[in-house]
Design an enzyme around this catalytic site. Structure first.
Site, short mmCIF file in Angstrom:
data_model
loop_
_atom_site.label_atom_id
_atom_site.label_comp_id
_atom_site.label_asym_id
_atom_site.label_seq_id
_atom_site.Cartn_x
_atom_site.Cartn_y
_atom_site.Cartn_z
N HIS A 48 0.81 -1.11 -0.08
CA HIS A 48 0.06 -0.13 -0.06
C HIS A 48 0.93 1.39 0.08
O HIS A 48 0.87 2.18 -0.82
CB HIS A 48 -0.92 0.11 1.48
CG HIS A 48 -2.03 -1.20 1.33
ND1 HIS A 48 -2.80 -1.42 0.51
CD2 HIS A 48 -1.77 -2.20 2.34
CE1 HIS A 48 -3.33 -2.49 0.82
NE2 HIS A 48 -3.03 -3.04 2.05
C1 BDR Z 1 -3.12 1.53 5.01
O1 BDR Z 1 -3.41 1.31 6.54
C2 BDR Z 1 -2.27 0.94 7.20
O2 BDR Z 1 -2.50 -0.16 7.80
C3 BDR Z 1 -1.28 0.73 6.17
O3 BDR Z 1 0.09 1.05 6.58
C4 BDR Z 1 -1.73 1.64 4.99
O4 BDR Z 1 -1.07 2.92 5.03
C5 BDR Z 1 -3.66 0.53 4.03
O5 BDR Z 1 -5.16 0.50 4.49
#
Ligand code: BDR
Ligand code: CA
Length: 315
Positions: A239
């Site tokens: 992500h």
């Molecule tokens: C996002 O939420 C966090 O848990 C991760 O680091 C990322 O930024 C994904 O939904």
């Protein structure tokens, strides 16, 4: 020579935040001016400590400022189920040999933005609280930020709730402040980050590059995989690295300008992001959303960046 882009990375490490920071140090045309931390995946004390430990581990001399301990107007909700109690899935790094600067994140953001005279970019990969606070405190900041690239949002389906992605869910009021600020922003939602996954085989290849950084990159993402972040069974979604690499070079992505909004109310819809891309009713364009990634090229860039640690240690 291409001029370097001044950037600030606002993050909540967190597994994939750690992966993004490991990559960021090697992006040749980024001039990373600061790291700012925010409460999100885990409380602020942990996100800050994790970032400081990682900077020490990488021997990366970049200022770090602590930000918000919680959302603008709600209690903090964390994601320890995904990132572990301390945020690194139980992995440890040597103690940090540096401390945060004395300024809070929003003051450092403003100071750097003024100094850079409108060229500063922010890559935000946690809840958007720090930036929202900065905008509230310094209204002229909207004219001083060239672009914000955000990991956040979900158009098809959320991960924290059926409707919402974690970063936006945690502080939807902050997201709304950014979406309505007039600053050009690019949203990298789950719809595209789920396509930017890395497989176990690719992680093992990177881990074998021969640097402690590539080993840690492999280890923390394998932990993330084991904590079963959704990936359709193919690998672990990158992500936060995806948002960072989009900001660095959008050539392996497609994106479109559109209206982007966020729902701040409601037990079912809180944190839901919406666009007018497919609707008959068109609204005023206020941002961009990143729609597709060429995964092979993206993973190729990641391998190149992580291999630079090996070259660095050799020279
Ligand atoms: C996002 O939420 C966090 O848990 C991760 O680091 C990322 O930024 C994904 O939904
Ligand atoms: Ca994050």
């Amino acid at each position: 020579m291409q001029k370097k882009t001044p950037i600030i990375i606002d993050c909540d490490p967190g597994i994939d935040d750690i992966a993004a920071l490991l990559l960021a140090r090697q992006i040749p045309h980024f001039d990373v001016k600061a790291i700012t931390t925010v409460a999100g995946n885990v409380p602020l004390a942990f996100t800050t400590q994790n970032a400081l430990q990682l900077l020490s581990f990488m021997d990366w001399d970049v200022p770090l400022a602590r930000g918000a301990e919680g959302p603008l107007s709600r209690p903090l909700e964390t994601a320890e189920d995904v990132h572990g109690k301390g945020g690194m899935c139980g992995l440890t790094l040597p103690a940090a040999n540096r401390r945060p600067v004395d300024l809070p994140a929003w003051d450092l953001i403003y100071q750097i933005a003024k100094r850079e005279g409108g060229k500063l970019e922010i890559v935000a990969v946690g809840p958007l609280t720090n930036i929202a606070v900065a905008l509230a405190k310094y209204p002229d900041l909207t004219k001083l930020i060239n672009r914000i690239t955000i990991m956040g949002g979900a158009f098809l389906a959320g991960n924290t709730t059926p409707a919402a992605e974690f970063n936006i869910y945690v502080d939807p009021e902050a997201a709304k402040r950014i979406f309505t600020s007039g600053i050009p922003f690019y949203l990298c939602p789950l719809d595209v980050t789920h396509c930017g996954y890395i497989t176990e085989e690719e992680l093992r290849e990177i881990g074998g590059f021969g640097s402690k950084e590539s080993e840690f990159f492999r280890d923390i993402l394998l932990k993330g995989m084991a904590m079963s972040i959704y990936s359709g069974g193919k690998g672990v979604p990158l992500h936060d690295p995806l948002a960072l690499l989009f900001a660095a070079d959008p050539s392996c992505f497609t994106f479109t300008g559109c209206f982007v909004g966020v729902e701040t109310q409601g037990p079912v819809t809180r944190g839901k992001t919406v666009t007018d891309v497919y609707s008959d009713k068109k609204l005023d364009k206020n941002g961009f959303y990143v729609q597709t990634v060429n995964r092979d090229t993206f993973i190729g860039h990641i391998k190149n960046l992580m291999s630079r640690y090996t070259d660095e240690r050799k020279s």
